[in-house]
Write a protein that holds these residues in place. Structure first.
Motif, mmCIF file in Angstrom:
data_model
loop_
_atom_site.group_PDB
_atom_site.id
_atom_site.type_symbol
_atom_site.label_atom_id
_atom_site.label_comp_id
_atom_site.label_asym_id
_atom_site.label_seq_id
_atom_site.Cartn_x
_atom_site.Cartn_y
_atom_site.Cartn_z
ATOM 1 N N LEU A 1 6.118 6.942 1.057
ATOM 2 C CA LEU A 1 5.635 6.245 2.242
ATOM 3 C C LEU A 1 5.475 4.759 1.963
ATOM 4 O O LEU A 1 5.122 3.995 2.835
ATOM 5 C CB LEU A 1 4.285 6.812 2.680
ATOM 6 N N SER B 1 1.747 1.752 17.231
ATOM 7 C CA SER B 1 1.317 2.654 18.299
ATOM 8 C C SER B 1 0.080 2.120 19.003
ATOM 9 O O SER B 1 -0.278 2.582 20.074
ATOM 10 C CB SER B 1 1.051 4.047 17.747
ATOM 11 N N PHE C 1 3.473 2.244 11.541
ATOM 12 C CA PHE C 1 3.578 3.131 12.704
ATOM 13 C C PHE C 1 2.269 3.130 13.489
ATOM 14 O O PHE C 1 2.268 3.062 14.724
ATOM 15 C CB PHE C 1 3.933 4.543 12.227
ATOM 16 N N ALA C 2 1.147 3.152 12.747
ATOM 17 C CA ALA C 2 -0.157 3.155 13.405
ATOM 18 C C ALA C 2 -0.345 1.874 14.204
ATOM 19 O O ALA C 2 -0.741 1.902 15.376
ATOM 20 C CB ALA C 2 -1.266 3.300 12.369
ATOM 21 N N GLN D 1 -3.094 8.773 -10.599
ATOM 22 C CA GLN D 1 -1.778 9.337 -10.930
ATOM 23 C C GLN D 1 -1.001 9.822 -9.714
ATOM 24 O O GLN D 1 0.200 9.622 -9.619
ATOM 25 C CB GLN D 1 -1.968 10.505 -11.902
ATOM 26 N N MET E 1 -4.936 6.625 7.994
ATOM 27 C CA MET E 1 -3.795 6.267 8.839
ATOM 28 C C MET E 1 -3.531 7.342 9.888
ATOM 29 O O MET E 1 -3.223 7.039 11.035
ATOM 30 C CB MET E 1 -2.546 6.077 7.976
ATOM 31 N N LEU F 1 3.270 4.348 7.318
ATOM 32 C CA LEU F 1 2.320 4.935 8.270
ATOM 33 C C LEU F 1 1.471 3.847 8.913
ATOM 34 O O LEU F 1 1.160 3.904 10.098
ATOM 35 C CB LEU F 1 1.392 5.913 7.550
ATOM 36 N N TYR F 2 1.100 2.858 8.102
ATOM 37 C CA TYR F 2 0.319 1.740 8.624
ATOM 38 C C TYR F 2 1.105 1.027 9.723
ATOM 39 O O TYR F 2 0.582 0.745 10.799
ATOM 40 C CB TYR F 2 -0.010 0.787 7.478
ATOM 41 N N ALA G 1 9.592 13.569 -6.269
ATOM 42 C CA ALA G 1 8.319 13.249 -5.635
ATOM 43 C C ALA G 1 7.721 12.043 -6.329
ATOM 44 O O ALA G 1 7.325 12.117 -7.480
ATOM 45 C CB ALA G 1 7.386 14.447 -5.730
ATOM 46 N N GLY G 2 7.748 10.919 -5.639
ATOM 47 C CA GLY G 2 7.301 9.670 -6.255
ATOM 48 C C GLY G 2 5.831 9.722 -6.593
ATOM 49 O O GLY G 2 5.035 10.295 -5.857
ATOM 50 N N GLY G 3 5.471 9.147 -7.731
ATOM 51 C CA GLY G 3 4.062 9.118 -8.093
ATOM 52 C C GLY G 3 3.284 8.270 -7.110
ATOM 53 O O GLY G 3 2.125 8.527 -6.835
ATOM 54 N N ALA G 4 3.944 7.247 -6.578
ATOM 55 C CA ALA G 4 3.204 6.334 -5.704
ATOM 56 C C ALA G 4 3.289 6.778 -4.258
ATOM 57 O O ALA G 4 4.122 7.581 -3.906
ATOM 58 C CB ALA G 4 3.769 4.934 -5.820
ATOM 59 N N ILE H 1 0.826 -1.206 0.000
ATOM 60 C CA ILE H 1 0.000 0.000 0.000
ATOM 61 C C ILE H 1 0.857 1.251 0.000
ATOM 62 O O ILE H 1 2.023 1.222 0.384
ATOM 63 C CB ILE H 1 -0.975 0.023 1.202
ATOM 64 N N ASN H 2 0.236 2.356 -0.435
ATOM 65 C CA ASN H 2 0.951 3.627 -0.561
ATOM 66 C C ASN H 2 1.458 4.152 0.762
ATOM 67 O O ASN H 2 2.472 4.830 0.816
ATOM 68 C CB ASN H 2 0.015 4.684 -1.155
ATOM 69 N N VAL H 3 0.697 3.919 1.815
ATOM 70 C CA VAL H 3 1.069 4.507 3.100
ATOM 71 C C VAL H 3 1.574 3.425 4.051
ATOM 72 O O VAL H 3 1.306 3.450 5.236
ATOM 73 C CB VAL H 3 -0.117 5.253 3.732
ATOM 74 N N VAL I 1 -3.265 6.991 13.852
ATOM 75 C CA VAL I 1 -2.045 7.352 14.591
ATOM 76 C C VAL I 1 -2.347 8.422 15.635
ATOM 77 O O VAL I 1 -1.963 8.294 16.801
ATOM 78 C CB VAL I 1 -0.944 7.850 13.622
#
Lengths: 342, 205
Positions: A177, A127, A123-124, B133, B56, A120-121, A339-342, A115-117, B60
C-alpha cells in the motif's frame, strides 16, 4: 538534557517538515495557476483561436491578473445562507486538494510522508472531496446549488467505487500500500500495459471524480447556471476553483503513480535515465493533464442517467471482473509479489 | 513523549466536544457534520496508537461513504424536529437505563481489570512479530484470511444479503417511466424508424 532532546526530536523535524511542505505547496500552487492558463490556451488552440495572450509574454501573467481580480472582488454572503458551513465549504475543498500531496512522491524519496498506507490515504482524501461540494450546495440555501450538490454527491460516490476496485487491482500487482513501493514495482513494466482496461477505467473515473467535462454535470451551466458554486464570489469562489484544479493535478499524479510508473524513466535505458526523476514525473503528470484538457475540448457533456449507467453498469462490473482475472492470473502463473514487509 | 500525550488529549477533547455537539445542536445537518468531525478524531486516535490501516479504513468507510449518505438523507428529508422532541420525556427512562448500564460497564472496566478467556490468552501469547517488522495491514490480512477466513466470508455474505434486501425493498416498478434501452435503440431497423411517403403536390400528407 531535556532541551537538547526537545530540539533534536521535535523542533528540527518540525521545521524541516514545514520547509518540505512549503517546497511541495508553492510549486503546486504555481502549477495550479498555470494549469488554468494552459487550459484556456490548449482549448483555444484546438478551436483555432488564440486564447489569452495579452497579459505578459504569451499571456503568462494572465493567471495572476485573474487571481488579483478575484481577490479584490466583494465577498457576498447570501442572506439565507448558513454562514459557517457556507464559508467552511470552499476552505475544505481547497485544504483537501492540498493535503493529499503529503504522500505523493515526485521522485525517489522526495515525499513529505512516506507512509505504509499511502494509497489508502490518497483514496480517503479524494473520497472526502464530496463534502466541500455538498456543504456548499446545502449552505447556499438556493435551488441550483442544491441540485448541483446532489448530482455531484451521487456522481462522486458512484465513481469512487470503480476507482477503489482499480486501486485494489494495482495493489494486488504491487503487493504494497506504500506509494513508493508501488512505483518501484513498475520498474520492469508500467501497469498501464498489463492493466490497460483498468487504466482507461481509472482515467475516466478521475474525470468524473474531479467533476470535469464530459462529466461536469454538477456545474452544468446550461441547466444549473454554475451548479454548487452559483452563490460564491470573490475568494471563496477562487478557493473552489483552485481546489478543482489542484484536484485535477492530484488525480493526474495518482494516474501517473498507479499506471505510468511514477518517477521512473521509460525502459530504464541510457538516454532516458540521464533526465532527472522529478522531470519524468512532471512530464507524465503534464501528459495526463493534457488529456484532461483534450477531453474537455472534444466531448459533449454526458446525460445524467447515462453517467450513472456508465458508472454502475459498465465500470463496476468491468473493474470487478478484471480484479478477479488479475488475482487469478497472479495465482495461476505464480506472479504474486512477495508480501512486502512495509 | 509529552508531545504525543498533548496530541492525544487534543484529539480526545475535540472528539468528545464534537460528540456532545452531535446530540445537542438544533440543526440536523450540523449534527452530521459534527459526527464527521468525531469520526476524524477517532481516526487520529487510531493513528496515534499506530493502527494506520484502521484509521484510513475508518475515514474511507465511515466518512467517505456512510456519512455522505447520512448527510444526503438529512439534507433532503424535511423532518419536523419540534415534533420529534415532544416524545423526549417518554423515552427518557429507557435511555437513562441504557446510559446507566454503559456507565456501570465503563466503571467496572476502569476500576477492576480485564478478565480474558483462556483461548484469547493463548491466542495473544502466540509469537507476535515486533511492531516494526510487519505493517499492521499485513498483520491484519494474515489473521483475517488464515485464521478467520470462514467468518470473514460469512460477514461478507451478511452484507450481501443486507444489500440485496435494501435493493428489493426500495425497488418499485412505476408506470409511465420512460427509460432508455440502448439495446432497443441500437437494434432498431430502418423500416421501424422511418417511413417514406409519396406526397402528392398540393394535398399534403
Amino acid at each position: 538534557m531535556a532541551e537538547a532532546g526537545f530540539w533534536s526530536s521535535y523542533a528540527w523535524p518540525f521545521i524541516l517538515t514545514i520547509l518540505s511542505i512549503l517546497a511541495m505547496v508553492v510549486p503546486l500552487l504555481v502549477a495550479v495557476a498555470y494549469l488554468t492558463l494552459a487550459e484556456r490556451r490548449v482549448i483555444a488552440a484546438m478551436q483555432l483561436r488564440k486564447g489569452p495572450n495579452v497579459v505578459g509574454p504569451f499571456g503568462l501573467l494572465q493567471p495572476f491578473a485573474d487571481g488579483l481580480k478575484l481577490l479584490f472582488k466583494e465577498t457576498i454572503l447570501p442572506a439565507g445562507a448558513n454562514r459557517m458551513v457556507f464559508l467552511l465549504a470552499p476552505m475544505l475543498t481547497f485544504t483537501l486538494a492540498l493535503i493529499a500531496w503529503a504522500v505523493i512522491p515526485v521522485a525517489d524519496g522526495w515525499v513529505i510522508a512516506d507512509i505504509n498506507v499511502g494509497i489508502l490515504y490518497l483514496f480517503a482524501v479524494s473520497s472526502l472531496g464530496v463534502y466541500g461540494v455538498i456543504m456548499a450546495g446545502w449552505a447556499s440555501n438556493s435551488k441550483y446549488p442544491f441540485l448541483g450538490a446532489l448530482r455531484s454527491a451521487a456522481q462522486m460516490v458512484s465513481y469512487e467505487i470503480s476507482m477503489g476496485l482499480v486501486i485494489v487491482t494495482v495493489i494486488l500487482c504491487a503487493g504494497s500500500l506504500n506509494i513508493s513501493d508501488i512505483v518501484e514495482a513498475q520498474r520492469d513494466l508500467w501497469y498501464c500495459i498489463p492493466l490497460l482496461p483498468m487504466f482507461v477505467v481509472f482515467f475516466i473515473s478521475t474525470l468524473a471524480e474531479t467533476n470535469r467535462s464530459p462529466f461536469d454535470l454538477p456545474e452544468g451551466e446550461s441547466e444549473l447556471v454554475a451548479g454548487y458554486f452559483v452563490e460564491y464570489s470573490s475568494m471563496s469562489f477562487a478557493l473552489f476553483f483552485l481546489g478543482e484544479y489542484a484536484n485535477m493535478i492530484l488525480m493526474s499524479g495518482m494516474t501517473t503513480i498507479l499506471f505510468l510508473g511514477g518517477w521512473l524513466a521509460p525502459f530504464g535505458i541510457a538516454p532516458f535515465i540521464w533526465i532527472p526523476e522529478v522531470i519524468w514525473f512532471l512530464l507524465k503528470v503534464s501528459l495526463v493533464l493534457f488529456c484532461f484538457l483534450w477531453v474537455r475540448a472534444t466531448f459533449p457533456r454526458y446525460r445524467y442517467d447515462q453517467l450513472m449507467r456508465l458508472g454502475w453498469k459498465v465500470f463496476l462490473p468491468l473493474s470487478l471482473l478484471w480484479l478477479v482475472v488479475t488475482a487469478g492470473a497472479l495465482v495461476a502463473f505464480d506472479w504474486l509479489p512477495a508480501a512486502g514487509g512495509a | 513523549m509529552i508531545v504525543e500525550t498533548m496530541v492525544f488529549y487534543l484529539f480526545s477533547a475535540i472528539m468528545i466536544a464534537s460528540a456532545v455537539m452531535v446530540i445537542s445542536t438544533r440543526n440536523p445537518v450540523h449534527s452530521v457534520l459534527f459526527l464527521i468531525l468525531t469520526f476524524f478524531n477517532a481516526a487520529a486516535l487510531f493513528m496515534l496508537t499506530g493502527a494506520e490501516f484502521l484509521a484510513m479504513i475508518l475515514v474511507v468507510v465511515y466518512v467517505g461513504a456512510v456519512a455522505v449518505l447520512f448527510l444526503f438523507v438529512v439534507m433532503m428529508l424535511d423532518i419536523n424536529f419540534v415534533e420529534l422532541r415532544q416524545g423526549f420525556m417518554q423515552y427518557l427512562p429507557a435511555g437513562a437505563l441504557i446510559g446507566a448500564i454503559l456507565l456501570i460497564e465503563l466503571a467496572f472496566f476502569s476500576v477492576g481489570h480485564w478478565v480474558s478467556a483462556p483461548d484469547a490468552d493463548a491466542q495473544r501469547a502466540l509469537a507476535m512479530p515486533a511492531a516494526g517488522q510487519v505493517s499492521n495491514t499485513l498483520a491484519l490480512g494474515r489473521v483475517l484470511y488464515t485464521d478467520y477466513a470462514y467468518l470473514f466470508q460469512l460477514a461478507g455474505l451478511i452484507l450481501l444479503v443486507a444489500m440485496i434486501g435494501a435493493i428489493v425493498l426500495t425497488l418499485r416498478q412505476r408506470a409511465g417511466v420512460k427509460k432508455q434501452s440502448i439495446a432497443d435503440q441500437v437494434s432498431r431497423s430502418r423500416g421501424e424508424a422511418i417511413e417514406i411517403k409519396d406526397v402528392p403536390t398540393g394535398s399534403g400528407v
